[in-house]
Structure formats: C-alpha cells, structure tokens
Design a protein around this motif. Structure first.
Motif, PDB file in Angstrom:
ATOM      1  N   VAL A   1       0.824  -1.217   0.000  1.00  0.00           N
ATOM      2  CA  VAL A   1       0.000   0.000   0.000  1.00  0.00           C
ATOM      3  C   VAL A   1       0.858   1.268   0.000  1.00  0.00           C
ATOM      4  O   VAL A   1       0.632   2.173  -0.818  1.00  0.00           O
ATOM      5  CB  VAL A   1      -0.975  -0.007   1.194  1.00  0.00           C
ATOM      6  N   PRO A   2       1.864   1.399   0.883  1.00  0.00           N
ATOM      7  CA  PRO A   2       2.683   2.621   0.849  1.00  0.00           C
ATOM      8  C   PRO A   2       3.435   2.807  -0.469  1.00  0.00           C
ATOM      9  O   PRO A   2       3.658   3.946  -0.894  1.00  0.00           O
ATOM     10  CB  PRO A   2       3.663   2.429   2.014  1.00  0.00           C
ATOM     11  N   LEU A   3       3.811   1.705  -1.117  1.00  0.00           N
ATOM     12  CA  LEU A   3       4.503   1.811  -2.403  1.00  0.00           C
ATOM     13  C   LEU A   3       3.571   2.386  -3.468  1.00  0.00           C
ATOM     14  O   LEU A   3       3.962   3.260  -4.253  1.00  0.00           O
ATOM     15  CB  LEU A   3       5.014   0.437  -2.835  1.00  0.00           C
ATOM     16  N   VAL A   4       2.338   1.893  -3.493  1.00  0.00           N
ATOM     17  CA  VAL A   4       1.359   2.399  -4.461  1.00  0.00           C
ATOM     18  C   VAL A   4       1.070   3.873  -4.189  1.00  0.00           C
ATOM     19  O   VAL A   4       0.996   4.694  -5.115  1.00  0.00           O
ATOM     20  CB  VAL A   4       0.070   1.562  -4.397  1.00  0.00           C
ATOM     21  N   ARG A   5       0.921   4.214  -2.922  1.00  0.00           N
ATOM     22  CA  ARG A   5       0.656   5.615  -2.572  1.00  0.00           C
ATOM     23  C   ARG A   5       1.824   6.507  -2.969  1.00  0.00           C
ATOM     24  O   ARG A   5       1.628   7.637  -3.431  1.00  0.00           O
ATOM     25  CB  ARG A   5       0.398   5.725  -1.068  1.00  0.00           C
ATOM     26  N   ARG A   6       3.047   6.014  -2.786  1.00  0.00           N
ATOM     27  CA  ARG A   6       4.228   6.803  -3.149  1.00  0.00           C
ATOM     28  C   ARG A   6       4.234   7.111  -4.646  1.00  0.00           C
ATOM     29  O   ARG A   6       4.445   8.260  -5.053  1.00  0.00           O
ATOM     30  CB  ARG A   6       5.495   6.032  -2.765  1.00  0.00           C
ATOM     31  N   ALA A   7       3.996   6.095  -5.458  1.00  0.00           N
ATOM     32  CA  ALA A   7       4.002   6.302  -6.906  1.00  0.00           C
ATOM     33  C   ALA A   7       2.929   7.301  -7.321  1.00  0.00           C
ATOM     34  O   ALA A   7       3.181   8.213  -8.124  1.00  0.00           O
ATOM     35  CB  ALA A   7       3.801   4.970  -7.625  1.00  0.00           C
ATOM     36  N   LEU A   8       1.729   7.161  -6.763  1.00  0.00           N
ATOM     37  CA  LEU A   8       0.630   8.039  -7.155  1.00  0.00           C
ATOM     38  C   LEU A   8       0.783   9.445  -6.584  1.00  0.00           C
ATOM     39  O   LEU A   8       0.294  10.413  -7.172  1.00  0.00           O
ATOM     40  CB  LEU A   8      -0.699   7.436  -6.710  1.00  0.00           C
ATOM     41  N   THR A   9       1.457   9.569  -5.463  1.00  0.00           N
ATOM     42  CA  THR A   9       1.713  10.904  -4.917  1.00  0.00           C
ATOM     43  C   THR A   9       2.644  11.689  -5.834  1.00  0.00           C
ATOM     44  O   THR A   9       2.450  12.888  -6.077  1.00  0.00           O
ATOM     45  CB  THR A   9       2.326  10.799  -3.511  1.00  0.00           C
ATOM     46  N   LEU A  10       3.652  10.993  -6.358  1.00  0.00           N
ATOM     47  CA  LEU A  10       4.620  11.660  -7.229  1.00  0.00           C
ATOM     48  C   LEU A  10       4.070  11.898  -8.628  1.00  0.00           C
ATOM     49  O   LEU A  10       4.435  12.883  -9.281  1.00  0.00           O
ATOM     50  CB  LEU A  10       5.903  10.829  -7.306  1.00  0.00           C
ATOM     51  N   ASP A  11       3.223  10.993  -9.104  1.00  0.00           N
ATOM     52  CA  ASP A  11       2.704  11.121 -10.471  1.00  0.00           C
ATOM     53  C   ASP A  11       1.278  10.569 -10.508  1.00  0.00           C
ATOM     54  O   ASP A  11       1.039   9.444 -10.943  1.00  0.00           O
ATOM     55  CB  ASP A  11       3.595  10.358 -11.448  1.00  0.00           C
ATOM     56  N   PRO A  12       0.305  11.367 -10.054  1.00  0.00           N
ATOM     57  CA  PRO A  12      -1.063  10.853  -9.899  1.00  0.00           C
ATOM     58  C   PRO A  12      -1.786  10.552 -11.203  1.00  0.00           C
ATOM     59  O   PRO A  12      -2.806   9.857 -11.184  1.00  0.00           O
ATOM     60  CB  PRO A  12      -1.772  11.978  -9.133  1.00  0.00           C
ATOM     61  N   ASP A  13      -1.282  11.049 -12.320  1.00  0.00           N
ATOM     62  CA  ASP A  13      -1.975  10.849 -13.591  1.00  0.00           C
ATOM     63  C   ASP A  13      -1.262   9.870 -14.515  1.00  0.00           C
ATOM     64  O   ASP A  13      -1.548   9.833 -15.716  1.00  0.00           O
ATOM     65  CB  ASP A  13      -2.145  12.193 -14.311  1.00  0.00           C
ATOM     66  N   GLU A  14      -0.351   9.077 -13.975  1.00  0.00           N
ATOM     67  CA  GLU A  14       0.322   8.063 -14.783  1.00  0.00           C
ATOM     68  C   GLU A  14      -0.541   6.798 -14.811  1.00  0.00           C
ATOM     69  O   GLU A  14      -0.753   6.164 -13.777  1.00  0.00           O
ATOM     70  CB  GLU A  14       1.700   7.753 -14.208  1.00  0.00           C
ATOM     71  N   PRO A  15      -1.055   6.414 -15.991  1.00  0.00           N
ATOM     72  CA  PRO A  15      -1.943   5.242 -16.054  1.00  0.00           C
ATOM     73  C   PRO A  15      -1.333   3.976 -15.465  1.00  0.00           C
ATOM     74  O   PRO A  15      -2.035   3.191 -14.813  1.00  0.00           O
ATOM     75  CB  PRO A  15      -2.212   5.090 -17.558  1.00  0.00           C
ATOM     76  N   ALA A  16      -0.032   3.765 -15.682  1.00  0.00           N
ATOM     77  CA  ALA A  16       0.596   2.535 -15.189  1.00  0.00           C
ATOM     78  C   ALA A  16       0.486   2.418 -13.674  1.00  0.00           C
ATOM     79  O   ALA A  16       0.267   1.321 -13.139  1.00  0.00           O
ATOM     80  CB  ALA A  16       2.062   2.492 -15.613  1.00  0.00           C
ATOM     81  N   TYR A  17       0.620   3.536 -12.975  1.00  0.00           N
ATOM     82  CA  TYR A  17       0.563   3.498 -11.515  1.00  0.00           C
ATOM     83  C   TYR A  17      -0.880   3.308 -11.029  1.00  0.00           C
ATOM     84  O   TYR A  17      -1.120   2.658 -10.005  1.00  0.00           O
ATOM     85  CB  TYR A  17       1.158   4.774 -10.923  1.00  0.00           C
ATOM     86  N   ILE A  18      -1.828   3.862 -11.771  1.00  0.00           N
ATOM     87  CA  ILE A  18      -3.239   3.684 -11.417  1.00  0.00           C
ATOM     88  C   ILE A  18      -3.652   2.232 -11.649  1.00  0.00           C
ATOM     89  O   ILE A  18      -4.442   1.660 -10.890  1.00  0.00           O
ATOM     90  CB  ILE A  18      -4.116   4.648 -12.232  1.00  0.00           C
ATOM     91  N   ILE A  19      -3.104   1.616 -12.685  1.00  0.00           N
ATOM     92  CA  ILE A  19      -3.376   0.197 -12.953  1.00  0.00           C
ATOM     93  C   ILE A  19      -2.896  -0.661 -11.785  1.00  0.00           C
ATOM     94  O   ILE A  19      -3.578  -1.600 -11.355  1.00  0.00           O
ATOM     95  CB  ILE A  19      -2.685  -0.234 -14.259  1.00  0.00           C
ATOM     96  N   THR A  20      -1.706  -0.345 -11.268  1.00  0.00           N
ATOM     97  CA  THR A  20      -1.196  -1.090 -10.117  1.00  0.00           C
ATOM     98  C   THR A  20      -2.110  -0.909  -8.912  1.00  0.00           C
ATOM     99  O   THR A  20      -2.381  -1.862  -8.171  1.00  0.00           O
ATOM    100  CB  THR A  20       0.227  -0.626  -9.769  1.00  0.00           C
ATOM    101  N   GLU A  21      -2.597   0.309  -8.723  1.00  0.00           N
ATOM    102  CA  GLU A  21      -3.544   0.553  -7.634  1.00  0.00           C
ATOM    103  C   GLU A  21      -4.791  -0.306  -7.809  1.00  0.00           C
ATOM    104  O   GLU A  21      -5.290  -0.917  -6.845  1.00  0.00           O
ATOM    105  CB  GLU A  21      -3.930   2.030  -7.597  1.00  0.00           C
ATOM    106  N   ALA A  22      -5.304  -0.381  -9.032  1.00  0.00           N
ATOM    107  CA  ALA A  22      -6.500  -1.183  -9.293  1.00  0.00           C
ATOM    108  C   ALA A  22      -6.238  -2.658  -8.989  1.00  0.00           C
ATOM    109  O   ALA A  22      -7.097  -3.348  -8.424  1.00  0.00           O
ATOM    110  CB  ALA A  22      -6.942  -1.003 -10.743  1.00  0.00           C
ATOM    111  N   ARG A  23      -5.063  -3.145  -9.359  1.00  0.00           N
ATOM    112  CA  ARG A  23      -4.716  -4.543  -9.068  1.00  0.00           C
ATOM    113  C   ARG A  23      -4.694  -4.798  -7.570  1.00  0.00           C
ATOM    114  O   ARG A  23      -5.182  -5.829  -7.089  1.00  0.00           O
ATOM    115  CB  ARG A  23      -3.350  -4.884  -9.661  1.00  0.00           C
ATOM    116  N   LEU A  24      -4.105  -3.871  -6.823  1.00  0.00           N
ATOM    117  CA  LEU A  24      -4.053  -4.028  -5.374  1.00  0.00           C
ATOM    118  C   LEU A  24      -5.458  -4.051  -4.784  1.00  0.00           C
ATOM    119  O   LEU A  24      -5.784  -4.891  -3.930  1.00  0.00           O
ATOM    120  CB  LEU A  24      -3.232  -2.894  -4.763  1.00  0.00           C
TER     121      LEU A  24
END
Length: 368
Positions: free
Chosen positions: A266-289
């Motif tokens: 969870v903190p890893l996903v939050r870190r990625a989205l905090t730095l780049d909230p509009d990157e589709p790849a990071y949102i996809i990872t969030e959806a998987r989690l």
C-alpha cells in the motif's frame, strides 16, 4: 543455461525496467566526458555539458531511436534541469530530411557529430546509445534507451549522484556475476549473492536491483521473513515513482501469497501516485491491489480512470471488463451463500411390489 532462472528473470527485468545496471564501456562512470566541439548543431542551440544534467543519445537513421517522443516529453517536463541531446555521425543531407519527416516528434537539441566525437563516445559503434552526464561534465550512467528511465529519475530527484553510482557499479557487477551463469556451488553462490545485496543496500537502501534479487533469494535461502523486513525498512522518500511502482508490482506478481505482504505494498502504491497521480501505469497497479484485496468497486473506479487517461489501450479495457465480471461473480456467490439450501424432500413410500418382503422366522425343527 543460467544457474537460477528465477534470479536471472529478476536481473533481466531490473536491467530493462529499472535501468539499475550501468553498462561500462570506454567511458567510465565518474570520468569527464569528451567535449562536443566536433558537433554541428542543426536543431536548437548548442549545449554545454555542464551546469545541468544532460541526456546525450547517439543514433543514426539506419539505427533510429525508438524513444524520440519520450525524449521530447522528458525535455519538456524537466526543461529547467535537464538538457536532451540527439547526435548522429551521418551527413547532413541524410539526417535533415529524417528530422523534418518526424516534425515535432523531435523537439530537443540535435547535432551532427564528426568521426572523432563518435569514436570518443561510442567506440563500439553500437547504436542507439545513451549517456547521462552530470552538471560537472562527468559520466553518471551509460546504457541503452530502454534502460535509462529509473536512473534518470533518481538523478533528477537527487536520490543518487555520480559518486554513489560510481560506488555501486562494482557492487552491482559482483551481484550480476553471482546471479548469472553456472556456478560450481550454487548454494554458496546464492549465499554470496545475499551478502552482495546486503552491501548494496547498505550503500543505497532504495536500490531496486538489490531489493528484487534479495526477495528472490530470501525464499531460496529460507529467509522469507527478510522480505517483510526489507519492505518495512524501505526509505520511501528515496524511491522514484517508477521504482515504487516496480516494487509494488513485484509483490503483486508473486505466486506465493504468504510472501506478498500486501499491507506493505500500500505505501509503495501511494508513493508512486503521490509523485505522479496521472500516470496510467501506476493507477493500474492501484486497481490490481484493490482487486486483490477484494475491493472490486474501488478497483473498477481506478481502472476506469486509467482507461480515461489512455483510451487507446485495449488491454486496459479488457482488464476493466474482467473486474466488472468479478463484481458480477461476487454478487452471484453472495446470493447463493445467503440463500438457504432447499430442504430434502420427504421420503416417498415405495410401491408395494418394491417393498421388502417380511422376514421369515425359522420355525425350528419339526417335532413329530
């Protein structure tokens, strides 16, 4: 054949996705790079290799780079702190039409390098080739375009510098040698590789190459608890968005459910989205989690947002439909589990012809 396919896969993925393994050639990490005095500039202004981080890519029309759009994006996004340079050793009459055909796809410094410049930078002639040069004109990293993103991000964020990369180069080389190829004593090689990851992480706690290798070794060496310890000790503030996302995906992809440690993903996903909230790849990872945790509605919402940002990606649409099917399956299962099973029907009397005949009692011996 590699001694350890699992570790080899980790190394290959790290080298390609994270760019954590610099390729050492004639120019050594930490050395002053040759000046670009033998370059004729045909697009944008001349570049001095000092004062800011500079990305120099050597390419040719016969070995064109596939990263022109990405380099343009990087140049625009980090224009205050990054210079992007493309150099070719070909003649102007060959390069100019090529550049013109690409139009705005190449929007960074482009020059024609003379033979001496090409030989000094790329003695093996293998193109395309990328060099990251720090603000003091020293080589920080050298490799292929697909390998540069992670180390470039870390240099831009200041979580590594040339001196640290210089220290890491021999340590990472040692780890690669231990995790690639055949070894007379594989168990000892694994143990030595474990020690090598310890040395790397002591120098660079956010080193994705060492972390992912350590995760794989932990299972083989019966140190599975170390996976959780390593994740818990991660200095999140030193992770780039790409590195945080890569580590999150590494855990989500793990086949051993006990070693996923989703609470620490969870903190890893939050870190990625905090730095780049509009990157589709990071949102996809969030959806998987979210889907893995059973939060299907939330996973659908995240995947929908990723698809909105990248509507041309058919894989995103297919995954969204999969999550929706999971929601339907969940509703079906909940309904079935909540509905009492029908009572067994009462036993129907059998037809007379099928009833068991009355038992015959033995009358005993006949008495005369």
């Amino acid at each position: 054949m590699p001694r350890n396919p699992a570790l080899s896969a980790v190394f290959c993925a790290c080298a390609v996705l994270a760019g954590c393994a610099p390729v050492l050639g004639a120019l050594e990490i930490g050395a002053q790079v040759p000046a670009l005095t033998g370059v004729t500039w045909i697009k944008d202004q001349p570049v001095a290799l000092t004062g800011a981080l500079t990305l120099v890519e050597f390419w040719s029309t016969e070995a064109p780079t596939a990263s022109t759009t990405r380099l343009t994006e990087l140049g625009h996004r980090y224009r205050e702190v990054l210079h992007v340079v493309g150099l070719s050793g070909e003649k102007a009459e060959v390069v100019r039409p090529f550049i013109d055909d690409l139009g705005g796809e190449i929007d960074y410094h482009v020059g024609l390098a003379d033979a001496a410049t090409v030989a000094a930078w790329v003695p093996d002639g293998e193109l395309p080739d990328v060099f990251l040069v720090d603000g003091d004109g020293r080589l920080a990293w050298h490799g292929k375009p697909d390998d540069m993103e992670s180390v470039l991000a870390r240099l831009l964020w200041g979580t590594v510098d040339t001196d640290l990369l210089l220290k890491l180069a021999p340590l990472e080389q040692e780890l690669r040698e231990l995790t690639e190829g055949d070894h007379p004593d594989p168990q000892q090689a694994n143990s030595d590789a474990w020690d090598a990851t310890t040395k790397i992480l002591a120098t660079d706690p956010a080193n994705v190459f060492a972390l992912r290798t350590r995760f794989s070794l932990a299972v083989e060496l019966d140190h599975a608890d170390e996976i959780r310890s390593a994740l818990a000790a991660l200095p999140l503030a030193r992770l780039t968005a790409e590195d945080a996302d890569e580590l999150a995906r590494d855990r989500l992809d793990n086949e051993d459910l006990a070693h996923r440690n989703l609470d620490l993903v969870v903190p890893l996903v939050r870190r990625a989205l905090t730095l780049d909230p509009d990157e589709p790849a990071y949102i996809i990872t969030e959806a998987r989690l979210l889907a893995t945790a059973g939060l299907i509605d939330e996973a659908i919402a995240a995947q929908t947002r990723a698809l909105h940002l990248d509507p041309e990606d058919d894989a995103l649409a297919a995954t969204l439909e999969y999550y929706r099917s999971l929601k339907g399956l969940r509703a079906t299962l909940l309904h079935d589990l909540a509905t009492p099973a029908p009572a067994a029907p009462p036993e129907r009397p059998q037809p007379r012809s099928l009833r068991a005949a009355p038992a015959v009692t033995d009358p005993g011996p006949v008495v005369p």
